[in-house]
Design a protein around this motif. Structure first.
Motif, PDB file in Angstrom:
ATOM      1  N   PRO A 114      30.164  -6.164  39.142  1.00  0.00           N
ATOM      2  CA  PRO A 114      31.154  -5.247  39.697  1.00  0.00           C
ATOM      3  C   PRO A 114      32.592  -5.608  39.349  1.00  0.00           C
ATOM      4  O   PRO A 114      33.392  -4.739  39.002  1.00  0.00           O
ATOM      5  CB  PRO A 114      30.890  -5.328  41.209  1.00  0.00           C
ATOM      6  CG  PRO A 114      29.426  -5.632  41.300  1.00  0.00           C
ATOM      7  CD  PRO A 114      29.156  -6.568  40.155  1.00  0.00           C
ATOM      8  N   ARG A 115      32.933  -6.891  39.401  1.00  0.00           N
ATOM      9  CA  ARG A 115      34.322  -7.272  39.143  1.00  0.00           C
ATOM     10  C   ARG A 115      34.712  -7.132  37.674  1.00  0.00           C
ATOM     11  O   ARG A 115      35.901  -7.171  37.340  1.00  0.00           O
ATOM     12  CB  ARG A 115      34.605  -8.686  39.654  1.00  0.00           C
ATOM     13  CG  ARG A 115      34.535  -8.789  41.183  1.00  0.00           C
ATOM     14  CD  ARG A 115      35.246 -10.015  41.711  1.00  0.00           C
ATOM     15  NE  ARG A 115      36.678  -9.944  41.515  1.00  0.00           N
ATOM     16  CZ  ARG A 115      37.537  -9.299  42.314  1.00  0.00           C
ATOM     17  NH1 ARG A 115      37.083  -8.627  43.371  1.00  0.00           N
ATOM     18  NH2 ARG A 115      38.817  -9.299  42.049  1.00  0.00           N
ATOM     19  N   ASP A 116      33.738  -6.936  36.787  1.00  0.00           N
ATOM     20  CA  ASP A 116      34.065  -6.641  35.390  1.00  0.00           C
ATOM     21  C   ASP A 116      34.813  -5.316  35.262  1.00  0.00           C
ATOM     22  O   ASP A 116      35.437  -5.053  34.223  1.00  0.00           O
ATOM     23  CB  ASP A 116      32.794  -6.577  34.538  1.00  0.00           C
ATOM     24  CG  ASP A 116      32.160  -7.940  34.325  1.00  0.00           C
ATOM     25  OD1 ASP A 116      32.834  -8.961  34.570  1.00  0.00           O
ATOM     26  OD2 ASP A 116      30.975  -7.976  33.930  1.00  0.00           O
ATOM     27  N   ASN A 117      34.730  -4.483  36.296  1.00  0.00           N
ATOM     28  CA  ASN A 117      35.447  -3.210  36.250  1.00  0.00           C
ATOM     29  C   ASN A 117      36.958  -3.409  36.150  1.00  0.00           C
ATOM     30  O   ASN A 117      37.649  -2.594  35.547  1.00  0.00           O
ATOM     31  CB  ASN A 117      35.122  -2.374  37.494  1.00  0.00           C
ATOM     32  CG  ASN A 117      33.769  -1.705  37.389  1.00  0.00           C
ATOM     33  OD1 ASN A 117      33.568  -0.826  36.556  1.00  0.00           O
ATOM     34  ND2 ASN A 117      32.836  -2.131  38.218  1.00  0.00           N
ATOM     35  N   LEU A 118      37.460  -4.482  36.720  1.00  0.00           N
ATOM     36  CA  LEU A 118      38.904  -4.724  36.666  1.00  0.00           C
ATOM     37  C   LEU A 118      39.362  -4.880  35.218  1.00  0.00           C
ATOM     38  O   LEU A 118      40.372  -4.304  34.800  1.00  0.00           O
ATOM     39  CB  LEU A 118      39.259  -5.962  37.494  1.00  0.00           C
ATOM     40  CG  LEU A 118      38.913  -5.876  38.991  1.00  0.00           C
ATOM     41  CD1 LEU A 118      39.145  -7.214  39.661  1.00  0.00           C
ATOM     42  CD2 LEU A 118      39.742  -4.789  39.663  1.00  0.00           C
ATOM     43  N   ALA A 119      38.615  -5.654  34.452  1.00  0.00           N
ATOM     44  CA  ALA A 119      38.953  -5.823  33.035  1.00  0.00           C
ATOM     45  C   ALA A 119      38.786  -4.517  32.276  1.00  0.00           C
ATOM     46  O   ALA A 119      39.559  -4.219  31.347  1.00  0.00           O
ATOM     47  CB  ALA A 119      38.082  -6.923  32.420  1.00  0.00           C
ATOM     48  N   LEU A 120      37.782  -3.722  32.651  1.00  0.00           N
ATOM     49  CA  LEU A 120      37.556  -2.431  31.994  1.00  0.00           C
ATOM     50  C   LEU A 120      38.735  -1.495  32.235  1.00  0.00           C
ATOM     51  O   LEU A 120      39.221  -0.830  31.296  1.00  0.00           O
ATOM     52  CB  LEU A 120      36.267  -1.803  32.514  1.00  0.00           C
ATOM     53  CG  LEU A 120      35.898  -0.431  31.955  1.00  0.00           C
ATOM     54  CD1 LEU A 120      35.651  -0.509  30.450  1.00  0.00           C
ATOM     55  CD2 LEU A 120      34.668   0.126  32.670  1.00  0.00           C
ATOM     56  N   TYR A 121      39.201  -1.407  33.478  1.00  0.00           N
ATOM     57  CA  TYR A 121      40.359  -0.560  33.778  1.00  0.00           C
ATOM     58  C   TYR A 121      41.556  -0.982  32.915  1.00  0.00           C
ATOM     59  O   TYR A 121      42.254  -0.144  32.341  1.00  0.00           O
ATOM     60  CB  TYR A 121      40.773  -0.674  35.249  1.00  0.00           C
ATOM     61  CG  TYR A 121      39.709  -0.320  36.273  1.00  0.00           C
ATOM     62  CD1 TYR A 121      38.618   0.479  35.958  1.00  0.00           C
ATOM     63  CD2 TYR A 121      39.813  -0.790  37.585  1.00  0.00           C
ATOM     64  CE1 TYR A 121      37.665   0.791  36.909  1.00  0.00           C
ATOM     65  CE2 TYR A 121      38.867  -0.478  38.543  1.00  0.00           C
ATOM     66  CZ  TYR A 121      37.787   0.302  38.204  1.00  0.00           C
ATOM     67  OH  TYR A 121      36.841   0.605  39.151  1.00  0.00           O
ATOM     68  N   LEU A 256      31.069   0.721  45.779  1.00  0.00           N
ATOM     69  CA  LEU A 256      31.207  -0.394  46.719  1.00  0.00           C
ATOM     70  C   LEU A 256      31.160   0.107  48.161  1.00  0.00           C
ATOM     71  O   LEU A 256      30.532  -0.520  49.033  1.00  0.00           O
ATOM     72  CB  LEU A 256      32.526  -1.126  46.477  1.00  0.00           C
ATOM     73  CG  LEU A 256      32.632  -1.891  45.144  1.00  0.00           C
ATOM     74  CD1 LEU A 256      34.057  -2.443  44.983  1.00  0.00           C
ATOM     75  CD2 LEU A 256      31.607  -3.015  45.051  1.00  0.00           C
ATOM     76  N   MET A 257      31.783   1.236  48.414  1.00  0.00           N
ATOM     77  CA  MET A 257      31.735   1.819  49.754  1.00  0.00           C
ATOM     78  C   MET A 257      30.317   2.271  50.101  1.00  0.00           C
ATOM     79  O   MET A 257      29.863   2.153  51.239  1.00  0.00           O
ATOM     80  CB  MET A 257      32.715   2.992  49.848  1.00  0.00           C
ATOM     81  CG  MET A 257      34.165   2.632  49.568  1.00  0.00           C
ATOM     82  SD  MET A 257      35.213   4.113  49.526  1.00  0.00           S
ATOM     83  CE  MET A 257      36.770   3.426  48.960  1.00  0.00           C
ATOM     84  N   TYR A 258      29.623   2.803  49.103  1.00  0.00           N
ATOM     85  CA  TYR A 258      28.265   3.286  49.303  1.00  0.00           C
ATOM     86  C   TYR A 258      27.320   2.143  49.693  1.00  0.00           C
ATOM     87  O   TYR A 258      26.373   2.349  50.481  1.00  0.00           O
ATOM     88  CB  TYR A 258      27.767   3.953  48.018  1.00  0.00           C
ATOM     89  CG  TYR A 258      26.346   4.446  48.061  1.00  0.00           C
ATOM     90  CD1 TYR A 258      26.005   5.602  48.759  1.00  0.00           C
ATOM     91  CD2 TYR A 258      25.333   3.754  47.395  1.00  0.00           C
ATOM     92  CE1 TYR A 258      24.700   6.067  48.794  1.00  0.00           C
ATOM     93  CE2 TYR A 258      24.036   4.221  47.415  1.00  0.00           C
ATOM     94  CZ  TYR A 258      23.716   5.373  48.116  1.00  0.00           C
ATOM     95  OH  TYR A 258      22.411   5.818  48.156  1.00  0.00           O
ATOM     96  N   LEU A 259      27.551   0.949  49.168  1.00  0.00           N
ATOM     97  CA  LEU A 259      26.688  -0.184  49.492  1.00  0.00           C
ATOM     98  C   LEU A 259      26.588  -0.403  50.999  1.00  0.00           C
ATOM     99  O   LEU A 259      25.550  -0.818  51.515  1.00  0.00           O
ATOM    100  CB  LEU A 259      27.217  -1.461  48.822  1.00  0.00           C
ATOM    101  CG  LEU A 259      27.051  -1.585  47.318  1.00  0.00           C
ATOM    102  CD1 LEU A 259      27.755  -2.824  46.820  1.00  0.00           C
ATOM    103  CD2 LEU A 259      25.568  -1.622  46.930  1.00  0.00           C
ATOM    104  N   LYS A 260      27.678  -0.109  51.705  1.00  0.00           N
ATOM    105  CA  LYS A 260      27.691  -0.326  53.152  1.00  0.00           C
ATOM    106  C   LYS A 260      26.804   0.645  53.901  1.00  0.00           C
ATOM    107  O   LYS A 260      26.486   0.437  55.069  1.00  0.00           O
ATOM    108  CB  LYS A 260      29.123  -0.242  53.675  1.00  0.00           C
ATOM    109  CG  LYS A 260      30.047  -1.322  53.101  1.00  0.00           C
ATOM    110  CD  LYS A 260      31.376  -1.400  53.819  1.00  0.00           C
ATOM    111  CE  LYS A 260      32.216  -0.193  53.591  1.00  0.00           C
ATOM    112  NZ  LYS A 260      33.582  -0.325  54.189  1.00  0.00           N
ATOM    113  N   THR A 261      26.382   1.718  53.223  1.00  0.00           N
ATOM    114  CA  THR A 261      25.539   2.718  53.895  1.00  0.00           C
ATOM    115  C   THR A 261      24.049   2.413  53.750  1.00  0.00           C
ATOM    116  O   THR A 261      23.222   3.057  54.397  1.00  0.00           O
ATOM    117  CB  THR A 261      25.799   4.129  53.327  1.00  0.00           C
ATOM    118  OG1 THR A 261      25.278   4.224  51.993  1.00  0.00           O
ATOM    119  CG2 THR A 261      27.295   4.432  53.306  1.00  0.00           C
TER     120      THR A 261
END
Length: 264
Positions: A114-121, A256-261
Protein backbone atom coordinates in the motif's frame (compact mmCIF):
# COMPACT_ATOMS: atom_id res chain seq x y z
CA UNK A 1 11.15 21.04 -11.11
CA UNK A 2 14.02 21.57 -13.57
CA UNK A 3 14.66 19.50 -16.66
CA UNK A 4 17.85 17.98 -15.26
CA UNK A 5 15.87 16.14 -12.58
CA UNK A 6 14.98 12.57 -13.46
CA UNK A 7 12.36 10.25 -12.00
CA UNK A 8 12.86 6.48 -11.81
CA UNK A 9 10.15 3.90 -12.54
CA UNK A 10 9.72 0.29 -11.34
CA UNK A 11 12.44 -1.15 -13.60
CA UNK A 12 14.98 1.60 -13.04
CA UNK A 13 14.25 3.66 -16.15
CA UNK A 14 14.72 7.38 -15.69
CA UNK A 15 12.19 9.89 -17.01
CA UNK A 16 12.50 13.61 -17.58
CA UNK A 17 9.67 15.93 -16.59
CA UNK A 18 7.41 17.13 -19.38
CA UNK A 19 4.69 19.75 -19.36
CA UNK A 20 1.30 18.04 -19.17
CA UNK A 21 0.09 19.98 -22.22
CA UNK A 22 2.86 18.39 -24.30
CA UNK A 23 2.12 14.81 -23.20
CA UNK A 24 -0.05 12.33 -25.09
CA UNK A 25 -0.60 9.44 -22.67
CA UNK A 26 -1.86 5.92 -23.32
CA UNK A 27 -2.63 3.96 -20.14
CA UNK A 28 -2.90 0.17 -20.18
CA UNK A 29 -3.65 0.04 -16.44
CA UNK A 30 -7.22 0.74 -15.21
CA UNK A 31 -6.23 1.95 -11.75
CA UNK A 32 -3.57 4.25 -13.18
CA UNK A 33 -5.99 5.70 -15.72
CA UNK A 34 -8.07 6.74 -12.72
CA UNK A 35 -4.96 8.13 -11.00
CA UNK A 36 -3.97 10.12 -14.09
CA UNK A 37 -7.42 11.70 -14.11
CA UNK A 38 -7.29 12.45 -10.38
CA UNK A 39 -3.95 14.18 -10.93
CA UNK A 40 -5.77 16.53 -13.31
CA UNK A 41 -4.31 14.98 -16.46
CA UNK A 42 -7.44 13.63 -18.16
CA UNK A 43 -6.96 15.98 -21.12
CA UNK A 44 -3.53 14.40 -21.75
CA UNK A 45 -4.96 10.87 -22.01
CA UNK A 46 -5.36 9.82 -25.65
CA UNK A 47 -5.94 6.07 -25.15
CA UNK A 48 -7.14 3.61 -22.52
CA UNK A 49 -8.20 -0.03 -22.21
CA UNK A 50 -11.82 -1.11 -22.12
CA UNK A 51 -11.30 -1.95 -18.45
CA UNK A 52 -10.36 1.66 -17.65
CA UNK A 53 -13.82 2.64 -16.44
CA UNK A 54 -13.10 5.19 -13.70
CA UNK A 55 -13.78 8.06 -13.47
CA UNK A 56 -16.71 7.33 -15.78
CA UNK A 57 -17.37 10.87 -17.02
CA UNK A 58 -13.71 11.59 -17.74
CA UNK A 59 -12.93 8.38 -19.64
CA UNK A 60 -16.00 8.35 -21.89
CA UNK A 61 -14.32 10.57 -24.46
CA UNK A 62 -10.97 8.71 -24.40
CA UNK A 63 -10.55 6.12 -27.19
CA UNK A 64 -10.42 2.44 -26.20
CA UNK A 65 -7.43 0.52 -27.53
CA UNK A 66 -8.32 -3.04 -26.46
CA UNK A 67 -7.75 -4.84 -23.17
CA UNK A 68 -4.86 -4.88 -20.75
CA UNK A 69 -3.26 -7.83 -22.56
CA UNK A 70 -4.77 -7.73 -26.06
CA UNK A 71 -4.21 -4.20 -27.30
CA UNK A 72 -4.68 -2.84 -30.82
CA UNK A 73 -1.12 -1.92 -31.77
CA UNK A 74 -2.02 -0.03 -34.94
CA UNK A 75 -4.75 1.98 -33.25
CA UNK A 76 -2.27 3.05 -30.59
CA UNK A 77 0.26 3.96 -33.29
CA UNK A 78 -2.30 6.26 -34.94
CA UNK A 79 -2.87 8.03 -31.62
CA UNK A 80 0.81 9.10 -31.66
CA UNK A 81 1.37 8.87 -27.90
CA UNK A 82 4.44 10.32 -26.25
CA UNK A 83 4.03 8.23 -23.08
CA UNK A 84 2.79 4.71 -22.34
CA UNK A 85 1.99 3.63 -18.78
CA UNK A 86 2.09 -0.11 -18.02
CA UNK A 87 2.24 -2.45 -15.05
CA UNK A 88 4.40 -5.54 -14.56
CA UNK A 89 1.54 -7.74 -13.34
CA UNK A 90 -1.18 -6.53 -15.69
CA UNK A 91 0.48 -6.17 -19.08
CA UNK A 92 2.39 -8.59 -21.30
CA UNK A 93 6.06 -7.75 -21.88
CA UNK A 94 6.08 -8.74 -25.59
CA UNK A 95 3.21 -6.30 -26.18
CA UNK A 96 4.97 -3.55 -24.27
CA UNK A 97 8.17 -4.19 -26.23
CA UNK A 98 6.27 -3.76 -29.52
CA UNK A 99 4.75 -0.50 -28.33
CA UNK A 100 8.13 0.73 -27.12
CA UNK A 101 9.36 0.62 -30.73
CA UNK A 102 7.35 3.74 -31.54
CA UNK A 103 6.35 5.28 -28.17
CA UNK A 104 9.26 7.38 -26.88
CA UNK A 105 8.58 7.01 -23.15
CA UNK A 106 7.32 3.84 -21.44
CA UNK A 107 6.63 4.23 -17.72
CA UNK A 108 6.64 0.86 -15.91
CA UNK A 109 4.82 0.60 -12.58
CA UNK A 110 4.66 -2.15 -9.96
CA UNK A 111 3.32 -1.05 -6.56
CA UNK A 112 3.41 -4.11 -4.32
CA UNK A 113 2.52 -2.68 -0.91
CA UNK A 114 0.00 0.00 0.00
CA UNK A 115 2.69 2.54 0.87
CA UNK A 116 4.22 2.10 -2.60
CA UNK A 117 1.35 4.32 -3.74
CA UNK A 118 3.16 7.35 -2.34
CA UNK A 119 6.08 6.81 -4.71
CA UNK A 120 3.63 6.16 -7.56
CA UNK A 121 1.83 9.47 -6.98
CA UNK A 122 5.14 11.33 -6.90
CA UNK A 123 6.53 9.51 -9.94
CA UNK A 124 3.62 10.47 -12.18
CA UNK A 125 3.20 13.85 -10.54
CA UNK A 126 6.87 14.60 -11.18
CA UNK A 127 6.96 13.34 -14.76
CA UNK A 128 3.91 15.35 -15.81
CA UNK A 129 4.67 18.35 -13.56
CA UNK A 130 1.61 18.15 -11.33
CA UNK A 131 3.53 17.79 -8.08
CA UNK A 132 1.01 19.73 -6.00
CA UNK A 133 -1.82 17.36 -6.96
CA UNK A 134 0.44 14.38 -6.19
CA UNK A 135 1.23 15.73 -2.73
CA UNK A 136 -2.47 16.23 -2.02
CA UNK A 137 -3.01 12.54 -2.76
CA UNK A 138 -0.06 11.63 -0.54
CA UNK A 139 -1.57 13.60 2.34
CA UNK A 140 -4.97 11.93 1.89
CA UNK A 141 -3.30 8.50 1.74
CA UNK A 142 -1.25 9.15 4.90
CA UNK A 143 -4.37 10.21 6.79
CA UNK A 144 -6.34 7.11 5.75
CA UNK A 145 -3.35 4.89 6.59
CA UNK A 146 -2.93 6.47 10.03
CA UNK A 147 -6.62 5.87 10.78
CA UNK A 148 -6.25 2.09 10.40
CA UNK A 149 -6.10 -0.17 13.43
CA UNK A 150 -4.78 -3.68 12.77
CA UNK A 151 -6.67 -6.35 14.76
CA UNK A 152 -4.61 -8.16 17.41
CA UNK A 153 -5.66 -11.66 16.34
CA UNK A 154 -4.71 -12.42 12.72
CA UNK A 155 -7.26 -14.13 10.50
CA UNK A 156 -6.32 -16.77 7.94
CA UNK A 157 -8.19 -16.07 4.70
CA UNK A 158 -8.51 -17.58 1.25
CA UNK A 159 -8.91 -14.78 -1.29
CA UNK A 160 -10.45 -16.05 -4.54
CA UNK A 161 -9.98 -14.11 -7.78
CA UNK A 162 -11.18 -16.69 -10.34
CA UNK A 163 -13.33 -19.78 -10.83
CA UNK A 164 -12.82 -22.66 -13.33
CA UNK A 165 -10.03 -22.92 -12.47
CA UNK A 166 -10.14 -21.61 -8.96
CA UNK A 167 -7.33 -19.10 -8.39
CA UNK A 168 -6.02 -17.17 -5.42
CA UNK A 169 -3.18 -14.78 -4.55
CA UNK A 170 0.29 -15.30 -3.12
CA UNK A 171 1.47 -13.59 0.03
CA UNK A 172 3.73 -11.12 -1.77
CA UNK A 173 1.03 -9.46 -3.88
CA UNK A 174 -0.49 -6.01 -3.50
CA UNK A 175 -3.83 -7.51 -2.45
CA UNK A 176 -2.19 -9.67 0.23
CA UNK A 177 -0.34 -6.67 1.60
CA UNK A 178 -3.55 -4.66 1.70
CA UNK A 179 -5.28 -7.46 3.60
CA UNK A 180 -2.43 -7.57 6.12
CA UNK A 181 -3.51 -4.09 7.20
CA UNK A 182 -6.86 -5.64 8.16
CA UNK A 183 -5.14 -8.37 10.17
CA UNK A 184 -5.42 -11.04 7.47
CA UNK A 185 -2.87 -13.67 6.51
CA UNK A 186 -3.64 -15.08 3.07
CA UNK A 187 -3.56 -18.80 2.27
CA UNK A 188 -1.78 -20.00 -0.88
CA UNK A 189 -0.88 -23.52 -2.08
CA UNK A 190 2.33 -24.95 -0.62
CA UNK A 191 5.48 -24.78 -2.73
CA UNK A 192 3.82 -22.19 -4.91
CA UNK A 193 6.02 -19.93 -7.05
CA UNK A 194 3.25 -18.07 -8.86
CA UNK A 195 1.80 -14.74 -7.79
CA UNK A 196 -1.72 -15.86 -8.75
CA UNK A 197 -1.81 -19.66 -8.36
CA UNK A 198 -4.60 -22.09 -9.17
CA UNK A 199 -5.80 -24.48 -6.47
CA UNK A 200 -8.12 -27.44 -5.96
CA UNK A 201 -10.56 -27.79 -3.10
CA UNK A 202 -9.96 -30.57 -0.57
CA UNK A 203 -10.96 -31.33 3.01
CA UNK A 204 -7.37 -30.90 4.18
CA UNK A 205 -6.94 -27.59 2.41
CA UNK A 206 -10.17 -26.24 3.89
CA UNK A 207 -8.78 -26.63 7.42
CA UNK A 208 -5.97 -24.19 6.68
CA UNK A 209 -7.99 -20.97 6.67
CA UNK A 210 -10.76 -19.36 8.72
CA UNK A 211 -12.61 -17.30 6.11
CA UNK A 212 -13.09 -17.15 2.34
CA UNK A 213 -13.17 -13.84 0.51
CA UNK A 214 -14.70 -13.83 -2.98
CA UNK A 215 -13.60 -10.82 -5.03
CA UNK A 216 -15.93 -8.99 -7.42
CA UNK A 217 -13.09 -8.80 -9.94
CA UNK A 218 -11.49 -10.00 -12.14
CA UNK A 219 -14.06 -12.84 -11.86
CA UNK A 220 -17.49 -11.45 -11.07
CA UNK A 221 -18.33 -13.42 -7.93
CA UNK A 222 -21.81 -12.78 -6.53
CA UNK A 223 -23.81 -13.49 -3.38
CA UNK A 224 -25.03 -16.69 -5.07
CA UNK A 225 -21.43 -17.95 -5.08
CA UNK A 226 -21.14 -16.94 -1.42
CA UNK A 227 -24.21 -18.96 -0.44
CA UNK A 228 -23.13 -22.05 -2.40
CA UNK A 229 -19.60 -22.03 -1.03
CA UNK A 230 -20.74 -21.51 2.56
CA UNK A 231 -22.96 -24.58 2.27
CA UNK A 232 -20.09 -26.56 0.77
CA UNK A 233 -17.42 -25.53 3.30
CA UNK A 234 -19.34 -24.77 6.47
CA UNK A 235 -17.12 -21.71 6.88
CA UNK A 236 -17.77 -17.97 6.63
CA UNK A 237 -17.62 -16.66 3.06
CA UNK A 238 -17.74 -12.96 2.25
CA UNK A 239 -18.12 -11.03 -1.01
CA UNK A 240 -15.55 -8.20 -1.18
CA UNK A 241 -15.06 -5.28 -3.54
CA UNK A 242 -12.11 -6.24 -5.72
CA UNK A 243 -11.47 -2.68 -6.86
CA UNK A 244 -11.04 -1.51 -3.28
CA UNK A 245 -8.50 -4.22 -2.50
CA UNK A 246 -6.59 -4.56 -5.77
CA UNK A 247 -6.61 -1.10 -7.36
CA UNK A 248 -3.55 0.93 -6.41
CA UNK A 249 -3.30 4.60 -7.35
CA UNK A 250 -5.84 7.09 -6.05
CA UNK A 251 -8.42 4.31 -5.45
CA UNK A 252 -6.10 2.99 -2.71
CA UNK A 253 -7.14 5.86 -0.45
CA UNK A 254 -10.75 4.64 -0.51
CA UNK A 255 -9.37 1.10 -0.29
CA UNK A 256 -7.76 1.82 3.06
CA UNK A 257 -11.08 3.12 4.35
CA UNK A 258 -12.83 0.06 2.95
CA UNK A 259 -10.57 -2.26 4.97
CA UNK A 260 -12.26 -0.99 8.12
CA UNK A 261 -15.61 -2.29 6.90
CA UNK A 262 -14.47 -5.92 6.59
CA UNK A 263 -15.96 -8.13 9.29
CA UNK A 264 -14.39 -11.38 10.51
Amino acid sequence: MTNDIFLTDAIGQQHQPVAAAQARIVSLVPSITELICDLGLASSLVGRTGFCIHPAEAVQAIPKIGGTKDVNIEKIRRLAPTHLIVNIDENEKPTVDLLAEFIPHVIVTHPNTPRDNLALYRLLGGIFQVEAAAEQLCSAFDKAYADLTVPVSPQRVLYCIWKDPWMTIAGDTYIANMLKLAGCQVWAPENNTLRYPAFSWSDTMATQFDHVLLSTEPYRFTEAHVDALERQLGKPVQLVDGEMLSWYGSRAIKGLMYLKTLKF
